[in-house]
Design a protein around this motif. Structure first.
Motif, PDB file in Angstrom:
ATOM      1  N   LEU A  79       0.925  -1.118  -0.022  1.00 30.24           N
ATOM      2  CA  LEU A  79       0.161   0.013   0.115  1.00 30.24           C
ATOM      3  C   LEU A  79       0.936   1.399  -0.003  1.00 30.24           C
ATOM      4  N   LEU A  80       2.028   1.324   0.865  1.00 30.63           N
ATOM      5  CA  LEU A  80       3.123   2.468   0.791  1.00 30.63           C
ATOM      6  C   LEU A  80       3.355   2.664  -0.598  1.00 30.63           C
ATOM      7  N   GLN A  81       3.728   1.528  -1.475  1.00 37.26           N
ATOM      8  CA  GLN A  81       4.296   1.865  -2.712  1.00 37.26           C
ATOM      9  C   GLN A  81       3.272   2.238  -3.620  1.00 37.26           C
ATOM     10  N   ALA A  82       2.220   1.864  -3.273  1.00 38.93           N
ATOM     11  CA  ALA A  82       0.891   2.182  -4.651  1.00 38.93           C
ATOM     12  C   ALA A  82       0.564   3.620  -4.282  1.00 38.93           C
ATOM     13  N   TYR A  83       0.590   3.853  -2.946  1.00 32.98           N
ATOM     14  CA  TYR A  83      -0.043   5.314  -2.961  1.00 32.98           C
ATOM     15  C   TYR A  83       1.184   6.381  -3.206  1.00 32.98           C
ATOM     16  N   ALA A  84       2.437   5.891  -3.105  1.00 30.13           N
ATOM     17  CA  ALA A  84       3.576   6.722  -3.559  1.00 30.13           C
ATOM     18  C   ALA A  84       3.704   6.988  -4.907  1.00 30.13           C
ATOM     19  N   LEU A  85       3.371   5.821  -5.864  1.00 25.74           N
ATOM     20  CA  LEU A  85       3.459   5.703  -7.095  1.00 25.74           C
ATOM     21  C   LEU A  85       2.219   6.532  -7.771  1.00 25.74           C
ATOM     22  N   THR A  86       1.450   7.280  -6.903  1.00 23.16           N
ATOM     23  CA  THR A  86       0.320   8.108  -7.638  1.00 23.16           C
ATOM     24  C   THR A  86       1.002   9.445  -7.465  1.00 23.16           C
ATOM     25  N   THR A  87       2.193   9.749  -6.864  1.00 21.07           N
ATOM     26  CA  THR A  87       2.565  11.203  -7.031  1.00 21.07           C
ATOM     27  C   THR A  87       4.016  11.289  -7.177  1.00 21.07           C
ATOM     28  N   THR A  88       4.829  10.259  -7.370  1.00 24.46           N
ATOM     29  CA  THR A  88       6.028  10.170  -7.588  1.00 24.46           C
ATOM     30  C   THR A  88       6.369   9.369  -9.100  1.00 24.46           C
ATOM     31  N   THR A  89       7.643   9.404  -9.248  1.00 30.60           N
ATOM     32  CA  THR A  89       7.972   8.524 -10.741  1.00 30.60           C
ATOM     33  C   THR A  89       8.434   7.215 -10.451  1.00 30.60           C
ATOM     34  N   ALA A  90       8.442   6.475 -11.302  1.00 32.84           N
ATOM     35  CA  ALA A  90       8.857   4.995 -11.299  1.00 32.84           C
ATOM     36  C   ALA A  90      10.507   5.298 -11.009  1.00 32.84           C
ATOM     37  N   VAL A  91      11.084   6.081 -11.905  1.00 31.08           N
ATOM     38  CA  VAL A  91      12.832   6.093 -11.739  1.00 31.08           C
ATOM     39  C   VAL A  91      13.002   6.698 -10.535  1.00 31.08           C
ATOM     40  N   ARG A  92      12.385   7.635  -9.608  1.00 31.50           N
ATOM     41  CA  ARG A  92      12.722   8.014  -8.409  1.00 31.50           C
ATOM     42  C   ARG A  92      12.423   6.814  -7.352  1.00 31.50           C
ATOM     43  N   LEU A 154       8.853  10.072   0.285  1.00 34.19           N
ATOM     44  CA  LEU A 154       9.101   9.620   1.645  1.00 34.19           C
ATOM     45  C   LEU A 154       8.111   8.280   2.040  1.00 34.19           C
ATOM     46  N   LEU A 155       7.019   8.288   1.341  1.00 32.46           N
ATOM     47  CA  LEU A 155       6.305   6.861   1.393  1.00 32.46           C
ATOM     48  C   LEU A 155       7.270   5.560   0.935  1.00 32.46           C
ATOM     49  N   VAL A 156       7.758   6.028  -0.340  1.00 30.96           N
ATOM     50  CA  VAL A 156       8.887   4.831  -0.890  1.00 30.96           C
ATOM     51  C   VAL A 156      10.026   4.490   0.070  1.00 30.96           C
ATOM     52  N   LEU A 157      10.392   5.664   0.742  1.00 23.52           N
ATOM     53  CA  LEU A 157      11.479   5.325   1.790  1.00 23.52           C
ATOM     54  C   LEU A 157      10.790   4.425   2.842  1.00 23.52           C
ATOM     55  N   THR A 158       9.776   4.819   3.463  1.00 23.66           N
ATOM     56  CA  THR A 158       9.088   4.126   4.259  1.00 23.66           C
ATOM     57  C   THR A 158       8.784   2.743   4.072  1.00 23.66           C
ATOM     58  N   SER A 159       8.761   2.400   2.843  1.00 28.74           N
ATOM     59  CA  SER A 159       8.290   1.130   2.327  1.00 28.74           C
ATOM     60  C   SER A 159       9.623   0.410   2.135  1.00 28.74           C
TER      61      SER A 159
END
Length: 293
Positions: A79-92, A154-159
Protein backbone atom coordinates in the motif's frame (compact mmCIF):
# COMPACT_ATOMS: atom_id res chain seq x y z
CA UNK A 1 17.86 -22.74 -10.75
CA UNK A 2 20.49 -21.49 -8.34
CA UNK A 3 19.51 -19.08 -5.55
CA UNK A 4 21.44 -16.17 -7.06
CA UNK A 5 19.69 -16.54 -10.41
CA UNK A 6 16.32 -16.74 -8.65
CA UNK A 7 17.07 -13.53 -6.72
CA UNK A 8 18.19 -11.81 -9.93
CA UNK A 9 14.99 -12.75 -11.80
CA UNK A 10 12.85 -11.55 -8.87
CA UNK A 11 14.66 -8.20 -8.84
CA UNK A 12 14.15 -7.77 -12.60
CA UNK A 13 10.42 -8.36 -12.15
CA UNK A 14 10.28 -5.87 -9.29
CA UNK A 15 12.33 -3.29 -11.16
CA UNK A 16 9.76 -3.28 -13.97
CA UNK A 17 6.90 -3.45 -11.44
CA UNK A 18 7.13 0.28 -10.69
CA UNK A 19 6.56 1.01 -14.36
CA UNK A 20 3.62 -1.42 -14.54
CA UNK A 21 2.17 0.08 -11.36
CA UNK A 22 2.26 3.58 -12.83
CA UNK A 23 0.43 2.28 -15.90
CA UNK A 24 -2.21 0.45 -13.85
CA UNK A 25 -2.80 3.41 -11.52
CA UNK A 26 -4.00 5.45 -14.47
CA UNK A 27 -7.13 3.29 -14.45
CA UNK A 28 -7.65 1.95 -10.89
CA UNK A 29 -7.21 3.11 -7.31
CA UNK A 30 -4.26 1.86 -5.24
CA UNK A 31 -6.37 -0.42 -3.04
CA UNK A 32 -8.10 -2.04 -6.03
CA UNK A 33 -4.76 -2.57 -7.75
CA UNK A 34 -3.09 -4.20 -4.74
CA UNK A 35 -6.06 -6.47 -3.96
CA UNK A 36 -6.39 -7.61 -7.59
CA UNK A 37 -2.64 -8.04 -7.97
CA UNK A 38 -2.31 -10.32 -4.98
CA UNK A 39 -5.47 -12.27 -5.79
CA UNK A 40 -3.77 -13.24 -9.05
CA UNK A 41 -0.52 -14.01 -7.25
CA UNK A 42 -2.34 -16.25 -4.77
CA UNK A 43 -4.09 -18.14 -7.57
CA UNK A 44 -0.75 -18.85 -9.25
CA UNK A 45 1.06 -19.93 -6.08
CA UNK A 46 -1.78 -22.17 -4.94
CA UNK A 47 -1.99 -23.73 -8.39
CA UNK A 48 1.72 -24.59 -8.16
CA UNK A 49 1.18 -26.04 -4.68
CA UNK A 50 -1.66 -28.23 -5.97
CA UNK A 51 0.44 -29.47 -8.88
CA UNK A 52 3.19 -30.39 -6.43
CA UNK A 53 0.74 -32.19 -4.18
CA UNK A 54 1.50 -29.98 -1.19
CA UNK A 55 -1.07 -28.85 1.42
CA UNK A 56 -2.64 -25.43 0.82
CA UNK A 57 -3.21 -24.63 4.49
CA UNK A 58 -0.03 -23.95 6.50
CA UNK A 59 0.41 -25.48 9.98
CA UNK A 60 -1.64 -23.69 12.60
CA UNK A 61 1.46 -23.04 14.69
CA UNK A 62 2.85 -20.86 11.90
CA UNK A 63 -0.21 -18.68 11.39
CA UNK A 64 0.91 -15.92 13.74
CA UNK A 65 4.25 -15.41 12.00
CA UNK A 66 2.68 -15.70 8.54
CA UNK A 67 0.12 -13.08 9.55
CA UNK A 68 2.94 -10.80 10.67
CA UNK A 69 4.78 -11.34 7.38
CA UNK A 70 1.58 -10.67 5.45
CA UNK A 71 0.94 -7.48 7.39
CA UNK A 72 4.47 -6.12 6.94
CA UNK A 73 5.32 -7.39 3.46
CA UNK A 74 1.93 -7.25 1.73
CA UNK A 75 -0.53 -5.00 3.54
CA UNK A 76 1.77 -2.17 4.66
CA UNK A 77 4.60 -2.45 2.13
CA UNK A 78 2.50 -2.68 -1.00
CA UNK A 79 0.00 0.00 0.00
CA UNK A 80 2.86 2.38 0.76
CA UNK A 81 4.36 1.83 -2.68
CA UNK A 82 1.05 2.01 -4.53
CA UNK A 83 0.06 5.31 -2.94
CA UNK A 84 3.61 6.64 -3.40
CA UNK A 85 3.50 5.95 -7.14
CA UNK A 86 0.41 8.12 -7.53
CA UNK A 87 2.61 11.16 -6.89
CA UNK A 88 6.23 10.24 -7.59
CA UNK A 89 7.90 8.67 -10.63
CA UNK A 90 9.00 5.11 -11.28
CA UNK A 91 12.60 6.29 -11.79
CA UNK A 92 12.79 8.02 -8.41
CA UNK A 93 11.11 5.05 -6.74
CA UNK A 94 13.62 2.66 -8.27
CA UNK A 95 16.61 4.63 -6.99
CA UNK A 96 15.18 5.00 -3.49
CA UNK A 97 14.34 1.28 -3.30
CA UNK A 98 18.07 0.65 -3.70
CA UNK A 99 18.56 1.53 -0.03
CA UNK A 100 16.83 -1.68 1.12
CA UNK A 101 20.05 -3.75 1.39
CA UNK A 102 21.43 -1.23 3.86
CA UNK A 103 18.36 -1.58 6.08
CA UNK A 104 18.54 -5.36 5.70
CA UNK A 105 22.18 -5.45 6.83
CA UNK A 106 21.44 -3.19 9.78
CA UNK A 107 18.49 -5.31 10.91
CA UNK A 108 20.44 -8.53 10.34
CA UNK A 109 23.18 -7.16 12.61
CA UNK A 110 20.63 -6.37 15.32
CA UNK A 111 18.42 -9.46 15.18
CA UNK A 112 20.54 -12.12 13.46
CA UNK A 113 23.85 -11.08 15.06
CA UNK A 114 25.64 -10.55 11.76
CA UNK A 115 28.70 -8.30 12.04
CA UNK A 116 28.32 -4.57 11.32
CA UNK A 117 31.85 -3.19 11.08
CA UNK A 118 33.37 0.11 9.83
CA UNK A 119 32.70 -0.62 6.14
CA UNK A 120 29.04 -1.18 6.83
CA UNK A 121 28.80 1.99 8.93
CA UNK A 122 30.38 3.99 6.09
CA UNK A 123 27.98 2.44 3.59
CA UNK A 124 25.03 3.19 5.85
CA UNK A 125 25.93 6.87 6.06
CA UNK A 126 26.67 7.22 2.34
CA UNK A 127 23.46 5.41 1.35
CA UNK A 128 21.31 7.62 3.53
CA UNK A 129 22.99 10.76 2.21
CA UNK A 130 22.27 9.54 -1.33
CA UNK A 131 18.60 9.04 -0.45
CA UNK A 132 18.48 12.59 0.92
CA UNK A 133 19.89 13.93 -2.37
CA UNK A 134 17.26 12.02 -4.37
CA UNK A 135 14.36 13.19 -2.19
CA UNK A 136 15.45 16.83 -1.94
CA UNK A 137 16.69 17.02 -5.56
CA UNK A 138 19.88 18.49 -4.13
CA UNK A 139 18.03 21.48 -2.63
CA UNK A 140 18.36 21.37 1.13
CA UNK A 141 15.58 23.84 1.98
CA UNK A 142 12.00 23.67 3.21
CA UNK A 143 10.43 24.18 -0.22
CA UNK A 144 10.86 20.57 -1.30
CA UNK A 145 8.50 19.39 1.47
CA UNK A 146 5.59 21.10 -0.31
CA UNK A 147 6.07 19.07 -3.50
CA UNK A 148 3.66 16.15 -4.08
CA UNK A 149 6.54 14.01 -5.35
CA UNK A 150 8.38 14.54 -2.07
CA UNK A 151 5.51 13.00 -0.13
CA UNK A 152 5.59 10.06 -2.53
CA UNK A 153 9.35 9.74 -2.08
CA UNK A 154 8.97 9.65 1.69
CA UNK A 155 6.37 6.88 1.38
CA UNK A 156 8.83 4.93 -0.78
CA UNK A 157 11.56 5.38 1.83
CA UNK A 158 9.20 4.10 4.51
CA UNK A 159 8.45 1.06 2.35
CA UNK A 160 12.17 0.23 2.22
CA UNK A 161 12.10 -0.30 5.98
CA UNK A 162 9.06 -2.59 5.80
CA UNK A 163 10.66 -4.75 3.09
CA UNK A 164 13.90 -5.05 5.06
CA UNK A 165 11.91 -6.15 8.12
CA UNK A 166 9.98 -8.64 5.98
CA UNK A 167 13.23 -10.08 4.61
CA UNK A 168 14.90 -10.50 7.99
CA UNK A 169 12.01 -11.87 10.08
CA UNK A 170 10.89 -14.33 7.42
CA UNK A 171 13.99 -16.53 7.28
CA UNK A 172 13.08 -19.07 9.95
CA UNK A 173 9.54 -19.51 8.62
CA UNK A 174 10.83 -19.97 5.07
CA UNK A 175 13.22 -22.70 6.13
CA UNK A 176 10.53 -24.46 8.17
CA UNK A 177 7.73 -24.40 5.56
CA UNK A 178 9.63 -24.09 2.31
CA UNK A 179 9.66 -21.01 0.13
CA UNK A 180 6.46 -21.75 -1.79
CA UNK A 181 4.25 -22.49 1.23
CA UNK A 182 5.68 -19.60 3.23
CA UNK A 183 5.13 -17.16 0.36
CA UNK A 184 1.58 -18.32 -0.30
CA UNK A 185 0.73 -18.27 3.42
CA UNK A 186 2.07 -14.77 4.03
CA UNK A 187 0.39 -13.51 0.87
CA UNK A 188 -2.95 -15.00 1.92
CA UNK A 189 -2.91 -13.28 5.30
CA UNK A 190 -1.85 -9.96 3.77
CA UNK A 191 -4.52 -10.21 1.08
CA UNK A 192 -7.24 -10.97 3.65
CA UNK A 193 -6.25 -7.81 5.52
CA UNK A 194 -6.71 -5.79 2.32
CA UNK A 195 -10.08 -7.21 1.25
CA UNK A 196 -12.27 -5.26 3.75
CA UNK A 197 -10.93 -1.96 2.38
CA UNK A 198 -11.57 -3.14 -1.17
CA UNK A 199 -15.16 -4.07 -0.29
CA UNK A 200 -15.78 -0.80 1.56
CA UNK A 201 -14.65 1.17 -1.50
CA UNK A 202 -16.62 -1.06 -3.91
CA UNK A 203 -13.38 -1.60 -5.80
CA UNK A 204 -14.89 -4.12 -8.22
CA UNK A 205 -16.82 -1.28 -9.89
CA UNK A 206 -13.52 -0.03 -11.35
CA UNK A 207 -12.91 -3.17 -13.40
CA UNK A 208 -15.26 -2.30 -16.27
CA UNK A 209 -13.29 0.83 -17.21
CA UNK A 210 -9.85 -0.83 -17.34
CA UNK A 211 -8.47 -0.94 -20.93
CA UNK A 212 -6.33 -3.82 -22.27
CA UNK A 213 -3.08 -2.01 -21.41
CA UNK A 214 -4.25 -1.63 -17.82
CA UNK A 215 -5.17 -5.30 -17.57
CA UNK A 216 -1.81 -6.23 -19.09
CA UNK A 217 -0.03 -4.25 -16.37
CA UNK A 218 -2.19 -5.82 -13.65
CA UNK A 219 -1.60 -9.35 -14.96
CA UNK A 220 2.16 -8.73 -15.08
CA UNK A 221 2.08 -7.42 -11.50
CA UNK A 222 -0.09 -10.28 -10.24
CA UNK A 223 1.38 -13.31 -11.97
CA UNK A 224 4.95 -12.13 -12.47
CA UNK A 225 5.77 -9.74 -9.63
CA UNK A 226 3.46 -11.05 -6.88
CA UNK A 227 3.48 -14.71 -7.88
CA UNK A 228 6.74 -15.84 -9.41
CA UNK A 229 8.96 -13.05 -8.05
CA UNK A 230 7.87 -13.50 -4.43
CA UNK A 231 8.38 -17.26 -4.72
CA UNK A 232 11.80 -16.87 -6.34
CA UNK A 233 12.88 -14.33 -3.72
CA UNK A 234 11.82 -16.52 -0.84
CA UNK A 235 13.51 -19.52 -2.47
CA UNK A 236 16.80 -17.62 -2.62
CA UNK A 237 16.36 -16.29 0.92
CA UNK A 238 15.90 -19.80 2.27
CA UNK A 239 19.22 -20.96 0.78
CA UNK A 240 21.56 -17.94 1.08
CA UNK A 241 22.23 -15.55 3.98
CA UNK A 242 20.11 -12.39 4.17
CA UNK A 243 22.77 -9.81 3.29
CA UNK A 244 23.91 -11.69 0.16
CA UNK A 245 20.37 -12.05 -1.20
CA UNK A 246 19.55 -8.42 -0.40
CA UNK A 247 22.61 -7.35 -2.40
CA UNK A 248 20.77 -8.17 -5.62
CA UNK A 249 18.36 -5.33 -4.89
CA UNK A 250 21.05 -2.85 -5.95
CA UNK A 251 20.20 -3.83 -9.54
CA UNK A 252 16.57 -2.84 -9.13
CA UNK A 253 16.95 0.91 -9.84
CA UNK A 254 18.95 0.18 -12.99
CA UNK A 255 16.18 -2.11 -14.25
CA UNK A 256 13.56 0.52 -13.40
CA UNK A 257 15.38 3.28 -15.27
CA UNK A 258 15.89 1.03 -18.30
CA UNK A 259 12.12 0.37 -18.40
CA UNK A 260 10.67 3.72 -17.26
CA UNK A 261 12.52 5.98 -19.69
CA UNK A 262 11.34 4.30 -22.93
CA UNK A 263 7.94 3.04 -21.69
CA UNK A 264 6.74 6.01 -19.61
CA UNK A 265 8.87 8.79 -21.09
CA UNK A 266 10.21 9.69 -17.65
CA UNK A 267 13.37 11.77 -17.37
CA UNK A 268 16.32 11.23 -15.06
CA UNK A 269 17.47 14.38 -13.25
CA UNK A 270 21.14 14.93 -12.46
CA UNK A 271 20.39 14.98 -8.72
CA UNK A 272 18.66 11.62 -9.02
CA UNK A 273 21.68 10.11 -10.76
CA UNK A 274 24.09 11.53 -8.17
CA UNK A 275 21.95 10.49 -5.22
CA UNK A 276 21.29 7.07 -6.74
CA UNK A 277 25.00 6.52 -7.33
CA UNK A 278 25.65 7.38 -3.67
CA UNK A 279 23.02 4.83 -2.62
CA UNK A 280 24.63 2.13 -4.76
CA UNK A 281 28.11 2.98 -3.46
CA UNK A 282 26.75 2.76 0.08
CA UNK A 283 25.29 -0.67 -0.68
CA UNK A 284 28.62 -1.77 -2.15
CA UNK A 285 30.42 -0.73 1.05
CA UNK A 286 27.88 -2.58 3.18
CA UNK A 287 28.37 -5.70 1.08
CA UNK A 288 32.15 -5.38 1.28
CA UNK A 289 31.89 -5.28 5.05
CA UNK A 290 29.64 -8.36 4.92
CA UNK A 291 32.06 -10.34 2.80
CA UNK A 292 34.98 -9.62 5.11
CA UNK A 293 32.91 -10.70 8.10
Amino acid sequence: MGPRLLAFIAVVFWGVSFVATRVALRHVSPITLVVTRFALGLLLLNAILLLRGGPLVPPRGRWRMLALLGFVGIFVHMLLQAYALTTTTAVRTGWLIGIIPIWSSLLAAIFLHERFGPWKVSGLILGFLGAVVVVTRGRLNADFLALPTTRGDLLVLTSTVTWAVYTVIGQETIRALGSLRATAGAMLFGWLMLVPFFLARRGWTEFAAIPPTGWGAILFLGLGCSGLAYWFWYSALGRVETSRVAAFLYLEPLVTVAAAVPLLGETVAASTIVGGAMVLMGVALVQRGGSRA
